[in-house]
Design a protein around this motif. Structure first.
Motif, PDB file in Angstrom:
ATOM      1  N   ILE A 320       6.829 -12.180  -6.325  1.00  0.00           N
ATOM      2  CA  ILE A 320       7.436 -10.856  -6.512  1.00  0.00           C
ATOM      3  C   ILE A 320       8.019 -10.743  -7.925  1.00  0.00           C
ATOM      4  O   ILE A 320       7.876  -9.703  -8.575  1.00  0.00           O
ATOM      5  CB  ILE A 320       8.467 -10.567  -5.412  1.00  0.00           C
ATOM      6  CG1 ILE A 320       7.695 -10.400  -4.100  1.00  0.00           C
ATOM      7  CG2 ILE A 320       9.299  -9.334  -5.735  1.00  0.00           C
ATOM      8  CD1 ILE A 320       8.495 -10.099  -2.895  1.00  0.00           C
ATOM      9  N   LYS A 321       8.614 -11.817  -8.407  1.00  0.00           N
ATOM     10  CA  LYS A 321       9.119 -11.769  -9.794  1.00  0.00           C
ATOM     11  C   LYS A 321       7.976 -11.472 -10.752  1.00  0.00           C
ATOM     12  O   LYS A 321       8.117 -10.679 -11.701  1.00  0.00           O
ATOM     13  CB  LYS A 321       9.753 -13.119 -10.162  1.00  0.00           C
ATOM     14  CG  LYS A 321      11.151 -13.263  -9.614  1.00  0.00           C
ATOM     15  CD  LYS A 321      11.813 -14.538 -10.149  1.00  0.00           C
ATOM     16  CE  LYS A 321      12.974 -14.906  -9.240  1.00  0.00           C
ATOM     17  NZ  LYS A 321      13.118 -16.334  -9.004  1.00  0.00           N
ATOM     18  N   ALA A 322       6.826 -12.081 -10.503  1.00  0.00           N
ATOM     19  CA  ALA A 322       5.665 -11.840 -11.378  1.00  0.00           C
ATOM     20  C   ALA A 322       5.190 -10.385 -11.252  1.00  0.00           C
ATOM     21  O   ALA A 322       4.801  -9.756 -12.245  1.00  0.00           O
ATOM     22  CB  ALA A 322       4.542 -12.817 -11.041  1.00  0.00           C
ATOM     23  N   LEU A 323       5.231  -9.854 -10.030  1.00  0.00           N
ATOM     24  CA  LEU A 323       4.814  -8.454  -9.834  1.00  0.00           C
ATOM     25  C   LEU A 323       5.771  -7.501 -10.556  1.00  0.00           C
ATOM     26  O   LEU A 323       5.337  -6.532 -11.198  1.00  0.00           O
ATOM     27  CB  LEU A 323       4.797  -8.110  -8.334  1.00  0.00           C
ATOM     28  CG  LEU A 323       3.651  -8.710  -7.512  1.00  0.00           C
ATOM     29  CD1 LEU A 323       3.909  -8.530  -6.017  1.00  0.00           C
ATOM     30  CD2 LEU A 323       2.318  -8.052  -7.897  1.00  0.00           C
ATOM     31  N   VAL A 324       7.064  -7.788 -10.442  1.00  0.00           N
ATOM     32  CA  VAL A 324       8.062  -6.930 -11.103  1.00  0.00           C
ATOM     33  C   VAL A 324       7.850  -6.982 -12.617  1.00  0.00           C
ATOM     34  O   VAL A 324       7.923  -5.952 -13.311  1.00  0.00           O
ATOM     35  CB  VAL A 324       9.496  -7.354 -10.694  1.00  0.00           C
ATOM     36  CG1 VAL A 324      10.549  -6.654 -11.550  1.00  0.00           C
ATOM     37  CG2 VAL A 324       9.730  -7.048  -9.210  1.00  0.00           C
ATOM     38  N   ALA A 325       7.538  -8.160 -13.126  1.00  0.00           N
ATOM     39  CA  ALA A 325       7.287  -8.284 -14.573  1.00  0.00           C
ATOM     40  C   ALA A 325       6.082  -7.433 -14.995  1.00  0.00           C
ATOM     41  O   ALA A 325       6.034  -6.909 -16.109  1.00  0.00           O
ATOM     42  CB  ALA A 325       7.054  -9.756 -14.945  1.00  0.00           C
ATOM     43  N   GLU A 326       5.131  -7.245 -14.079  1.00  0.00           N
ATOM     44  CA  GLU A 326       3.959  -6.396 -14.389  1.00  0.00           C
ATOM     45  C   GLU A 326       4.315  -4.907 -14.341  1.00  0.00           C
ATOM     46  O   GLU A 326       3.514  -4.067 -14.698  1.00  0.00           O
ATOM     47  CB  GLU A 326       2.824  -6.652 -13.384  1.00  0.00           C
ATOM     48  CG  GLU A 326       2.262  -8.058 -13.381  1.00  0.00           C
ATOM     49  CD  GLU A 326       1.542  -8.433 -14.668  1.00  0.00           C
ATOM     50  OE1 GLU A 326       1.112  -7.520 -15.409  1.00  0.00           O
ATOM     51  OE2 GLU A 326       1.417  -9.649 -14.939  1.00  0.00           O
ATOM     52  N   GLY A 327       5.514  -4.597 -13.796  1.00  0.00           N
ATOM     53  CA  GLY A 327       5.928  -3.185 -13.715  1.00  0.00           C
ATOM     54  C   GLY A 327       5.982  -2.646 -12.303  1.00  0.00           C
ATOM     55  O   GLY A 327       6.269  -1.460 -12.093  1.00  0.00           O
ATOM     56  N   ILE A 328       5.704  -3.504 -11.306  1.00  0.00           N
ATOM     57  CA  ILE A 328       5.788  -3.051  -9.903  1.00  0.00           C
ATOM     58  C   ILE A 328       7.259  -2.870  -9.532  1.00  0.00           C
ATOM     59  O   ILE A 328       8.104  -3.695  -9.869  1.00  0.00           O
ATOM     60  CB  ILE A 328       5.141  -4.117  -8.968  1.00  0.00           C
ATOM     61  CG1 ILE A 328       3.628  -4.181  -9.180  1.00  0.00           C
ATOM     62  CG2 ILE A 328       5.516  -3.893  -7.502  1.00  0.00           C
ATOM     63  CD1 ILE A 328       2.818  -3.134  -8.471  1.00  0.00           C
ATOM     64  N   ASP A 329       7.562  -1.773  -8.798  1.00  0.00           N
ATOM     65  CA  ASP A 329       8.931  -1.480  -8.368  1.00  0.00           C
ATOM     66  C   ASP A 329       9.062  -1.975  -6.924  1.00  0.00           C
ATOM     67  O   ASP A 329       8.916  -1.208  -5.976  1.00  0.00           O
ATOM     68  CB  ASP A 329       9.154   0.036  -8.466  1.00  0.00           C
ATOM     69  CG  ASP A 329      10.618   0.425  -8.283  1.00  0.00           C
ATOM     70  OD1 ASP A 329      11.466  -0.471  -8.137  1.00  0.00           O
ATOM     71  OD2 ASP A 329      10.890   1.644  -8.287  1.00  0.00           O
ATOM     72  N   GLY A 330       9.294  -3.287  -6.788  1.00  0.00           N
ATOM     73  CA  GLY A 330       9.282  -3.828  -5.425  1.00  0.00           C
ATOM     74  C   GLY A 330      10.252  -4.966  -5.236  1.00  0.00           C
ATOM     75  O   GLY A 330      10.920  -5.404  -6.174  1.00  0.00           O
ATOM     76  N   PHE A 331      10.330  -5.449  -4.000  1.00  0.00           N
ATOM     77  CA  PHE A 331      11.277  -6.513  -3.647  1.00  0.00           C
ATOM     78  C   PHE A 331      10.760  -7.232  -2.409  1.00  0.00           C
ATOM     79  O   PHE A 331       9.830  -6.773  -1.744  1.00  0.00           O
ATOM     80  CB  PHE A 331      12.677  -5.933  -3.430  1.00  0.00           C
ATOM     81  CG  PHE A 331      12.727  -4.880  -2.360  1.00  0.00           C
ATOM     82  CD1 PHE A 331      13.035  -5.205  -1.058  1.00  0.00           C
ATOM     83  CD2 PHE A 331      12.428  -3.544  -2.660  1.00  0.00           C
ATOM     84  CE1 PHE A 331      13.061  -4.241  -0.062  1.00  0.00           C
ATOM     85  CE2 PHE A 331      12.447  -2.574  -1.663  1.00  0.00           C
ATOM     86  CZ  PHE A 331      12.767  -2.930  -0.361  1.00  0.00           C
ATOM     87  N   ILE A 332      11.425  -8.347  -2.092  1.00  0.00           N
ATOM     88  CA  ILE A 332      10.955  -9.153  -0.955  1.00  0.00           C
ATOM     89  C   ILE A 332      11.611  -8.709   0.343  1.00  0.00           C
ATOM     90  O   ILE A 332      12.830  -8.648   0.457  1.00  0.00           O
ATOM     91  CB  ILE A 332      11.211 -10.658  -1.196  1.00  0.00           C
ATOM     92  CG1 ILE A 332      10.592 -11.487  -0.046  1.00  0.00           C
ATOM     93  CG2 ILE A 332      12.680 -10.988  -1.346  1.00  0.00           C
ATOM     94  CD1 ILE A 332      10.492 -12.970  -0.342  1.00  0.00           C
ATOM     95  N   GLY A 333      10.762  -8.369   1.310  1.00  0.00           N
ATOM     96  CA  GLY A 333      11.218  -8.162   2.681  1.00  0.00           C
ATOM     97  C   GLY A 333      12.182  -7.023   2.874  1.00  0.00           C
ATOM     98  O   GLY A 333      12.841  -6.568   1.942  1.00  0.00           O
ATOM     99  N   TYR A 334      12.235  -6.557   4.144  1.00  0.00           N
ATOM    100  CA  TYR A 334      13.144  -5.473   4.498  1.00  0.00           C
ATOM    101  C   TYR A 334      13.905  -5.856   5.750  1.00  0.00           C
ATOM    102  O   TYR A 334      13.299  -6.285   6.705  1.00  0.00           O
ATOM    103  CB  TYR A 334      12.380  -4.166   4.713  1.00  0.00           C
ATOM    104  CG  TYR A 334      13.308  -3.003   4.890  1.00  0.00           C
ATOM    105  CD1 TYR A 334      14.018  -2.508   3.800  1.00  0.00           C
ATOM    106  CD2 TYR A 334      13.526  -2.454   6.135  1.00  0.00           C
ATOM    107  CE1 TYR A 334      14.917  -1.466   3.966  1.00  0.00           C
ATOM    108  CE2 TYR A 334      14.426  -1.413   6.292  1.00  0.00           C
ATOM    109  CZ  TYR A 334      15.119  -0.923   5.214  1.00  0.00           C
ATOM    110  OH  TYR A 334      16.006   0.101   5.370  1.00  0.00           O
ATOM    111  N   PRO A 335      15.227  -5.793   5.765  1.00  0.00           N
ATOM    112  CA  PRO A 335      16.075  -5.212   4.718  1.00  0.00           C
ATOM    113  C   PRO A 335      16.255  -6.129   3.511  1.00  0.00           C
ATOM    114  O   PRO A 335      16.863  -5.736   2.521  1.00  0.00           O
ATOM    115  CB  PRO A 335      17.410  -5.006   5.435  1.00  0.00           C
ATOM    116  CG  PRO A 335      17.436  -6.038   6.511  1.00  0.00           C
ATOM    117  CD  PRO A 335      16.016  -6.213   6.946  1.00  0.00           C
ATOM    118  N   GLY A 336      15.734  -7.349   3.575  1.00  0.00           N
ATOM    119  CA  GLY A 336      15.816  -8.315   2.483  1.00  0.00           C
ATOM    120  C   GLY A 336      15.052  -9.544   2.923  1.00  0.00           C
ATOM    121  O   GLY A 336      14.253  -9.470   3.867  1.00  0.00           O
TER     122      GLY A 336
END
Ligand SMILES: Cc1ncc(COP(=O)(O)O)c(C=O)c1O
Length: 414
Positions: A320-336
């Motif tokens: 997910i850190k790599a995806l965010v670095a690409e510009g994805i607006d995301g996070f791991i799991g819901y609610p976390g």
């Protein structure tokens, strides 16, 4: 790995994606401005003297084809209103999902009822009816069904359990505006439906909520009184029939809500079209999108997909850190990364002083809120990528998101 943005390579997503956080991804038109101006110029900011809250409730009731619609300050307030309406005895049990917002459990605890968590279906991440059934006891009063990610839960199975055990069904539609199950609008299938208009939702009033129902007070309480200090204003004078909070929506919120409701259909349609397109673009990438059940219309609050940790060389959190670095607006799991019952409010009974209420009530159910409670929810929280979704996504955004996901997933493939 070199071309990953996290390692200094070029980002797959140019600029920033439209976001619910500001006007890049929120659409407020002339209607909202006009209605707001009317409120300000009238000097009537409260439903007590102005017409907008009543008008918003009427339009919402028409949209959903229900008898009663009561506006609330936010989605948690809407759910709390529903639980006050149910009027559980202290220690009564209410079943809910571990994959939901804290706003689903706070109303249960606030009314001294016991939250009981049912495990989820691994594909939809909505509550699994079999797990609900295993958790029903003589003290179960209700099920709060969250349609998580905007995708309808398995309502036929849940309704049949409710009928068999005489349980009240509260639909938590905070993420499910205009979602349908077998052609029926979510929020009208159970006994009561609750919505949120918080900033990130399909339409927003900043904060805001709505409760809808066709029920005519089977528990001896008027729905409207449950968010108005127990006050039957329609009778005139002042009276307070029972303990209830004050959860009024303001005329300012309602003014924005009226304008947003005029656009809700197009907001939802655009979200669904964009999501369907991303699902197409991800077809050859090893991810498992969380999709609506057949014969339902899911409305994509988030776009979520599962990763298989066994097929990856790094933990999902790193991906997910790599995806965010690409510009994805995301996070791991819901609610976390952990289910709702492992947050201190539930796990450590951080409720009323040091009392541990309602869990310390004599005879009350005491679950251990640890990682063994709901194994499927635990796995889902660890393995799911949730991306903030938006009605303003265009083809180029979706292409770039798919490119980012493909690039990252292939770089970490085992
Ligand atoms: C599923 C769910 N339930 C309840 C809530 C609570 O709504 P609010 O934040 O408006 O209080 C939310 C909103 O975040 C939600 O997503």
């Amino acid at each position: 790995m070199k071309n990953l943005a996290i390692n200094g390579g070029p980002r797959a997503i140019e600029g920033v994606l439209p976001s619910f956080r500001d006007t890049t991804g929120r659409t407020f038109g002339k209607a909202e401005s006009d209605y707001l101006r009317e409120v300000m110029e009238s000097g009537r900011l409260s439903f007590l003297t102005g017409p907008k809250t009543a008008a918003f409730e009427r339009r919402w009731a028409e949209t959903y084809g229900v008898k009663h619609a009561v506006a609330a300050a936010n989605g948690t307030a809407a759910l709390h209103t529903a639980v006050v309406y149910l009027n559980p005895e202290p220690g009564d049990e209410i079943i809910l999902s571990p994959i939901t917002d804290a706003g689903t459990v706070i109303p249960i605890l606030s009314q001294l009822a016991i939250p009981v968590f049912a495990d989820v279906d691994p594909l939809t991440q909505n509550m699994a009816p079999a797990s609900i059934e295993r958790n029903i006891t003589p003290r179960t009063r209700a099920i709060i069904v969250t349609h998580v990610y905007g995708h309808p839960a398995d309502m036929d199975a849940i309704l049949s359990l409710a009928r068999k055990h005489k349980l009240f069904i509260i639909e938590d539609c905070a993420q499910a505006h205009l979602a349908t199950y077998k052609g029926r609008l979510c929020g009208t299938i159970g006994d009561i439906g609750c919505f949120s208009f918080q900033q990130s939702k399909h339409m927003t009033t900043g904060d805001g909520g709505m409760v809808i129902s066709n029920d005519d007070g089977r528990f001896g309480r008027g729905l409207r009184h449950c968010s108005d200090k127990g006050w039957p204003r329609e009778r005139g004078g002042r009276d307070h029939l029972f303990l209830a909070p004050n959860y009024h929506m303001t005329e300012l919120q309602a003014a924005v809500g009226l304008g947003q409701l005029e656009q809700l259909d197009s907001f939802v349609t655009n979200r669904v079209c964009a999501a369907d397109r991303l699902t197409e673009l991800l077809a050859d990438i090893e991810v498992q999108p969380v999709l609506p059940l057949n014969d339902t219309k899911g409305v994509y609050f988030f776009y979520s997909f599962r990763l298989d940790p066994g097929k990856l060389t790094a933990p999902v959190a790193d991906i997910i850190k790599a995806l965010v670095a690409e510009g994805i607006d995301g996070f791991i799991g819901y609610p976390g990364p952990i289910p709702l019952y492992r947050y201190p409010v539930v796990r450590d009974h951080k409720t009323f002083g040091n009392s541990g209420l309602p869990f310390t009530l004599v005879g009350a159910r005491r679950d251990d809120f640890n990682s063994a409670l709901c194994p499927e929810a635990e796995k889902a929280c660890r393995e799911t990528v949730c991306m903030w979704w938006n009605d303003r996504f265009e083809e180029r955004h979706l292409q770039q998101m798919a490119e980012a996901i493909g690039k990252v997933v292939s770089a970490y493939r085992a």
